[in-house]
Design a protein around this motif. Structure first.
Motif, PDB file in Angstrom:
ATOM      1  N   HIS A   1       7.012  -7.763  -0.357  1.00 30.63           N
ATOM      2  CA  HIS A   1       5.984  -6.736  -0.242  1.00 30.63           C
ATOM      3  C   HIS A   1       6.260  -5.841   0.961  1.00 30.63           C
ATOM      4  O   HIS A   1       7.072  -6.174   1.834  1.00 30.63           O
ATOM      5  CB  HIS A   1       4.604  -7.382  -0.122  1.00 30.63           C
ATOM      6  CG  HIS A   1       4.322  -7.985   1.223  1.00 30.63           C
ATOM      7  ND1 HIS A   1       4.808  -9.219   1.615  1.00 30.63           N
ATOM      8  CD2 HIS A   1       3.610  -7.520   2.291  1.00 30.63           C
ATOM      9  CE1 HIS A   1       4.410  -9.488   2.844  1.00 30.63           C
ATOM     10  NE2 HIS A   1       3.674  -8.469   3.280  1.00 30.63           N
ATOM     11  N   VAL A   2       5.586  -4.716   1.017  1.00 28.49           N
ATOM     12  CA  VAL A   2       5.649  -3.847   2.190  1.00 28.49           C
ATOM     13  C   VAL A   2       4.351  -3.980   2.972  1.00 28.49           C
ATOM     14  O   VAL A   2       3.291  -4.275   2.417  1.00 28.49           O
ATOM     15  CB  VAL A   2       5.879  -2.362   1.813  1.00 28.49           C
ATOM     16  CG1 VAL A   2       7.246  -2.169   1.185  1.00 28.49           C
ATOM     17  CG2 VAL A   2       4.778  -1.842   0.900  1.00 28.49           C
ATOM     18  N   VAL A   3       4.465  -3.770   4.275  1.00 26.33           N
ATOM     19  CA  VAL A   3       3.294  -3.778   5.150  1.00 26.33           C
ATOM     20  C   VAL A   3       2.883  -2.331   5.393  1.00 26.33           C
ATOM     21  O   VAL A   3       3.687  -1.513   5.854  1.00 26.33           O
ATOM     22  CB  VAL A   3       3.600  -4.477   6.482  1.00 26.33           C
ATOM     23  CG1 VAL A   3       2.345  -4.512   7.366  1.00 26.33           C
ATOM     24  CG2 VAL A   3       4.130  -5.889   6.239  1.00 26.33           C
ATOM     25  N   ALA A   4       1.660  -2.006   5.062  1.00 30.40           N
ATOM     26  CA  ALA A   4       1.165  -0.637   5.223  1.00 30.40           C
ATOM     27  C   ALA A   4       0.880  -0.328   6.690  1.00 30.40           C
ATOM     28  O   ALA A   4       0.610  -1.224   7.497  1.00 30.40           O
ATOM     29  CB  ALA A   4      -0.114  -0.442   4.403  1.00 30.40           C
ATOM     30  N   ASP A   5       0.956   0.942   7.014  1.00 29.17           N
ATOM     31  CA  ASP A   5       0.497   1.423   8.312  1.00 29.17           C
ATOM     32  C   ASP A   5      -1.035   1.432   8.278  1.00 29.17           C
ATOM     33  O   ASP A   5      -1.647   2.216   7.558  1.00 29.17           O
ATOM     34  CB  ASP A   5       1.043   2.829   8.553  1.00 29.17           C
ATOM     35  CG  ASP A   5       0.594   3.425   9.879  1.00 29.17           C
ATOM     36  OD1 ASP A   5      -0.299   2.850  10.539  1.00 29.17           O
ATOM     37  OD2 ASP A   5       1.129   4.483  10.250  1.00 29.17           O
ATOM     38  N   ARG A   6      -1.646   0.585   9.050  1.00 28.41           N
ATOM     39  CA  ARG A   6      -3.100   0.404   8.959  1.00 28.41           C
ATOM     40  C   ARG A   6      -3.880   1.613   9.462  1.00 28.41           C
ATOM     41  O   ARG A   6      -5.085   1.731   9.194  1.00 28.41           O
ATOM     42  CB  ARG A   6      -3.521  -0.833   9.749  1.00 28.41           C
ATOM     43  CG  ARG A   6      -3.140  -0.792  11.209  1.00 28.41           C
ATOM     44  CD  ARG A   6      -3.577  -2.058  11.908  1.00 28.41           C
ATOM     45  NE  ARG A   6      -2.740  -2.334  13.078  1.00 28.41           N
ATOM     46  CZ  ARG A   6      -2.986  -3.299  13.952  1.00 28.41           C
ATOM     47  NH1 ARG A   6      -4.049  -4.070  13.793  1.00 28.41           N
ATOM     48  NH2 ARG A   6      -2.178  -3.506  14.963  1.00 28.41           N
ATOM     49  N   PHE A   7      -3.229   2.522  10.186  1.00 21.19           N
ATOM     50  CA  PHE A   7      -3.937   3.679  10.724  1.00 21.19           C
ATOM     51  C   PHE A   7      -3.786   4.920   9.843  1.00 21.19           C
ATOM     52  O   PHE A   7      -4.385   5.960  10.134  1.00 21.19           O
ATOM     53  CB  PHE A   7      -3.439   3.989  12.137  1.00 21.19           C
ATOM     54  CG  PHE A   7      -3.629   2.847  13.093  1.00 21.19           C
ATOM     55  CD1 PHE A   7      -4.896   2.391  13.409  1.00 21.19           C
ATOM     56  CD2 PHE A   7      -2.541   2.212  13.662  1.00 21.19           C
ATOM     57  CE1 PHE A   7      -5.087   1.331  14.282  1.00 21.19           C
ATOM     58  CE2 PHE A   7      -2.711   1.148  14.537  1.00 21.19           C
ATOM     59  CZ  PHE A   7      -3.986   0.706  14.849  1.00 21.19           C
TER      60      PHE A   7
END
Length: 399
Positions: A41-47
């Protein structure tokens, strides 16, 4: 400590979290008897804005750190596949950057990698969950589909990775016969400098792919796929089968030419398919290996040393979690995968590209936590419990 976990009928139940994690020693050396690729999976930019249709924003540091975690366990990485939200929030520009960065990391780490090449740039950024399915192939035509595949194949090859030719919604819409599939894929295989993996993704994962390979009859479709493999000796590394039908997968793998691998993509029946029978076995290219990485790696080495019995003793208990994560609508399985990565401490938040963290209900997520905790998948059970308690509080539940 206990948690009050919500049920689908509005009630709740008390759960006592596991006190100790499953303690497994990392095995950097890959297993010998089977090839294992975890679709990561990819980790999204939370901001960043995480809404459907917004440009994908990826936290590159956390995303690449997770790939190093998989390689440290001796697993290969299947990059830019469905688990990375291809066609479900991750646009082609971000997927292209993901392929380039991950391939460079693989070289540095000495890890195995394969990368998906598809046609999703034709979708104009449309999410798999959004509209636009029917117009993709009609607007592009076979020539447009071919050019899109070629563009992505070139990126994968320039990155130095082996390509996985992803099933294409645009091709499914544009093709009028099995010959159209043979023509498009045949041209790609002739161009590829490395033997490619062919990808057959069934309608359970994406209804727009119903009738792929030119027929709604899976037996006729399998025949077309086998004709393609036979017509291009030495150009096909393997075939990834994601039909959630073990009988059809076994029948197809028995008909593959020598040297062409069958990679199971069946997240419901993977232990038995990988263990195999007296006539053969499947390798693995699976989304469920993302959350199961430490346990799956241990099982892979147990298969080397102890045989199918030792392998299945470790992996069979994980099927309940996999079946839960991949329950209909199956394409939303990615939400549970990212939840478990957050609970396991691989990323600092539970946010996804396109806001897909909202694709599953709270009771579904609670059950995923319970099953994963029961397997000992969280390196720090207390931290996982704290994060799950915080998620429950967001929904107004005093855990």
């Amino acid at each position: 400590m206990t948690l009050r976990l919500p049920l689908a009928d509005g009630r709740s139940r008390t759960y006592v979290p596991r006190a100790d994690p499953l303690r497994l020693t990392p095995r950097a050396r890959p297993a010998l008897s089977r090839t294992f690729f975890a679709a990561a999976h990819v980790v999204a930019d939370r901001f960043a804005a995480a809404v459907p249709g917004a440009p994908a924003a990826v936290d590159w540091d956390a995303t690449l750190a997770f790939r190093r975690h998989l390689w440290s366990r001796g697993l290969g990485v299947a990059e830019a596949m469905d688990t990375a939200q291809r066609g479900a929030g991750l646009d082609w520009a971000s997927a292209r950057e993901l392929i380039r960065r991950s391939a460079a990391e693989a070289r540095a780490a000495g890890g195995a990698i394969v990368c998906g090449a598809g046609t999703d740039q034709l979708a104009g950024g449309t999410d798999r969950l959004g509209a636009g399915t029917d117009r993709l192939g009609a607007g592009a035509g076979l020539d447009g589909v071919r050019r899109a595949y070629e563009e992505q194949l070139a990126v994968v090859e320039e990155a130095g990775a082996r390509p996985v030719l992803l099933a294409s919604r645009a091709l499914a819409a544009a093709a009028r016969s099995p010959e159209d599939y043979l023509d498009v894929y045949g041209g790609l295989l002739r161009q590829s400098s490395r033997p490619a993996v062919l990808h057959w993704l069934g309608p359970a994962f994406d209804p727009a792919l119903d009738g792929y390979w030119g027929s709604a009859d899976p037996d006729l479709a399998a025949g077309t796929l086998l004709d393609l493999v036979a017509a291009h000796p030495g150009k096909v590394d393997g075939v990834k089968i994601s039909l959630l039908d073990p009988g059809r997968e076994i029948a197809l793998r028995r008909r593959l030419p020598p040297g062409v691998r069958c990679y199971t993509g069946d997240d419901f029946h993977y232990p038995e398919l990988i263990a195999g029978d007296e006539q053969g076995f499947s390798h693995a290219l699976l989304g469920i290996l993302d959350p199961l990485a430490p346990l799956a790696a241990e099982a892979a080495h147990a298969l080397d040393t102890g045989g199918p019995g030792a392998f299945r003793a470790l992996l069979d208990p994980t099927v309940a979690l996999a079946r839960h994560l991949f329950e209909p609508p199956t394409g939303c399985y990615k939400t549970g995968v990212v939840l478990l990565a957050w609970l396991a401490g691989h990323q600092p938040h539970f946010t996804m590209v396109g806001g897909l963290q909202s694709a599953r209900s709270l009771p579904h997520l609670a059950r995923a936590y319970e099953l994963a905790d029961g397997l000992g998948l969280f390196p720090d059970p207390e931290a996982a419990e704290s994060r799950m308690r915080a998620l429950l509080a967001v929904y107004g539940i005093d855990g």
